[in-house]
Scaffold this active site. Structure first.
Site, PDB file in Angstrom:
ATOM      1  N   GLU A 169       0.825  -1.206   0.000  1.00  0.00           N
ATOM      2  CA  GLU A 169       0.000   0.000   0.000  1.00  0.00           C
ATOM      3  C   GLU A 169       0.860   1.259   0.000  1.00  0.00           C
ATOM      4  O   GLU A 169       0.525   2.238  -0.660  1.00  0.00           O
ATOM      5  CB  GLU A 169      -0.960   0.004   1.193  1.00  0.00           C
TER       6      GLU A 169
ATOM      7  N   TYR B  65      -6.043   6.961   3.842  1.00  0.00           N
ATOM      8  CA  TYR B  65      -6.249   5.889   2.871  1.00  0.00           C
ATOM      9  C   TYR B  65      -5.549   4.599   3.316  1.00  0.00           C
ATOM     10  O   TYR B  65      -6.158   3.520   3.371  1.00  0.00           O
ATOM     11  CB  TYR B  65      -5.755   6.270   1.461  1.00  0.00           C
TER      12      TYR B  65
ATOM     13  N   ASP C 174      -9.492   6.014  -2.223  1.00  0.00           N
ATOM     14  CA  ASP C 174      -8.335   6.474  -2.991  1.00  0.00           C
ATOM     15  C   ASP C 174      -8.853   7.162  -4.252  1.00  0.00           C
ATOM     16  O   ASP C 174     -10.051   7.409  -4.386  1.00  0.00           O
ATOM     17  CB  ASP C 174      -7.425   5.291  -3.332  1.00  0.00           C
TER      18      ASP C 174
ATOM     19  N   CYS D  34     -13.610   1.320 -14.853  1.00  0.00           N
ATOM     20  CA  CYS D  34     -14.006   2.722 -14.687  1.00  0.00           C
ATOM     21  C   CYS D  34     -12.766   3.594 -14.724  1.00  0.00           C
ATOM     22  O   CYS D  34     -12.445   4.321 -13.783  1.00  0.00           O
ATOM     23  CB  CYS D  34     -14.763   2.879 -13.366  1.00  0.00           C
TER      24      CYS D  34
END
Length: 358
Positions: free
Chosen positions: A49, A132, A150, A202
């Site tokens: 991450e 986040y 995010d 998307c």
DNA sequence: TATGCGTGGAC
DNA sequence: TGTCCAAGCAT
């Protein structure tokens, strides 16, 4: 406001999509069915991450492999030398992440007995872990129903709900919308599912609405506005800055390098001694007395907020020369891959001519 | 709240 | 070529 049953249907549809389409990544475990009990290693989740902050999966993958091979546990990482870790991070960018990564590894090792805390609030206290990342680790590694937001989630929410307000103004609204959709079950899979949807369907440009599991529910698609969202405030133009980099080579091949200051641009990274980088031409101030030669080529590099044109001056260092800055590194111990990209560009331009004049 | 902070790929 | 963009954080 959507009905609760509607949000359950949406999150359920996305999880079904994720079960079929989840991308394989080395820091992931397979999507859970709620019974397998498989959990990702918190160390791997945290490391990935942090690497993924503002960075693409493709760029992260080899770095993640290198780091986990060299430092398989947070304790191993905490015991590493700073220079080793900065060198291993070179090329990935945003070097404050690497500095905070080490700080965080040492805090977890020294203050948490080598185990990552499992709550959002405790994770948020760690260096380099913001809203986040804390939510992502809590959800993915510890099955906590945290709201993970995010850039992907912001984009997906902006489109799903046809939010026309620009970012970052719209961020609180998008976060609230994301919160309503976050399920209590499989929160880690759900978080990764929305991000995967944003990364593969998307997408910022040319979204593949025709294959989207939320096609029928997407307000922006109905309005024909999906590709235009989210709106963003205009960005400032990048100025051009100028500088000089000095590459000195001893007759034995050793190169003069300098560790940059611990804070700021390329903080803590290895580089060539040089001038400041400013919008006006720099005055030459070489790091040792020698016959300096200016190359025809210049290194061009674009940072987040400016373009850099770096003139390159090279020299063969006289025997016994003592530099005013930096220190000589034996050629056999010099790894161009441990330089940040702009410094590697300088070396690539200099090294042929350097060997000619030696 | 605004700004500083990297890089490589897509178009 | 230039511009935009990516799983943000610290100050």
């Amino acid at each position: 406001m959507r009905e609760a049953a509607d949000t359950a249907r949406l999150s359920g549809a996305l999880l079904e999509w994720y079960d079929r389409h989840a991308r394989v990544m080395p820091w992931r475990v397979a999507p859970r069915d709620g019974r397998s009990g498989l959990r990702a290693d918190p160390y791997a989740v945290w490391l990935s991450e942090v690497m993924l902050q503002q960075t693409t999966v493709a760029a992260v993958r080899p770095y993640f492999e290198t780091f986990t091979r060299r430092w398989p546990t947070v304790r191993a990482l905490a015991a590493a030398e700073d220079a080793e870790v900065m060198g291993a991070w070179a090329g990935l960018g945003y070097y404050a992440r690497a500095r905070n990564l080490l700080k965080c590894a040492r805090v977890v090792t020294d203050d948490h007995d080598g185990r990552f805390p499992d709550s959002y609030a405790a994770l948020l206290k760690l260096p380099g872990v913001g809203p986040y990342t804390a939510a992502a680790i809590a959800a993915i590694a510890f099955d906590r129903p945290e709201v993970v937001v995010d850039g992907n989630v912001e984009r997906v929410m902006a489109r799903l709900h046809d939010i026309r307000a620009p970012l970052p103004t719209a961020k609180p609204e998008l976060t609230a919308l994301a919160a309503r959709l976050t399920p209590r079950k499989r929160p880690g899979d759900y978080a990764q599912a929305v991000m995967d949807l944003g990364a593969t369907v998307c997408t910022p440009r040319s979204p593949a609405c025709g294959i989207c599991p939320w096609m029928q529910d997407c307000a922006a698609r109905a309005a024909g506005a999906a590709a235009e969202l989210p709106r963003k405030l205009p960005k400032k133009a990048k100025p051009v800055r100028l500088g000089i980099a000095y590459v000195a080579q001893r007759t034995d091949g050793a190169l003069l390098l300098e560790r940059r200051a611990a804070r700021g641009l390329l903080g803590g990274m290895l580089g060539w001694p040089g001038s400041d980088w400013a919008e006006t031409a720099p005055d030459p101030a070489p790091p040792l007395d020698a016959q300096w030669e200016e190359l025809d080529a210049e290194a061009r590099h674009t940072f987040t907020h400016f373009h850099l044109r770096l003139r390159i001056h090279i020299a063969t260092a006289p025997p016994g020369a003592t530099p005013s800055r930096g220190q000589f590194v034996e050629r056999t111990r010099f790894r161009p891959a441990e330089l940040p990209t702009v410094m590697r560009k300088v070396f690539d331009l200099a090294h042929g001519r350097l060997d000619e004049i030696r």
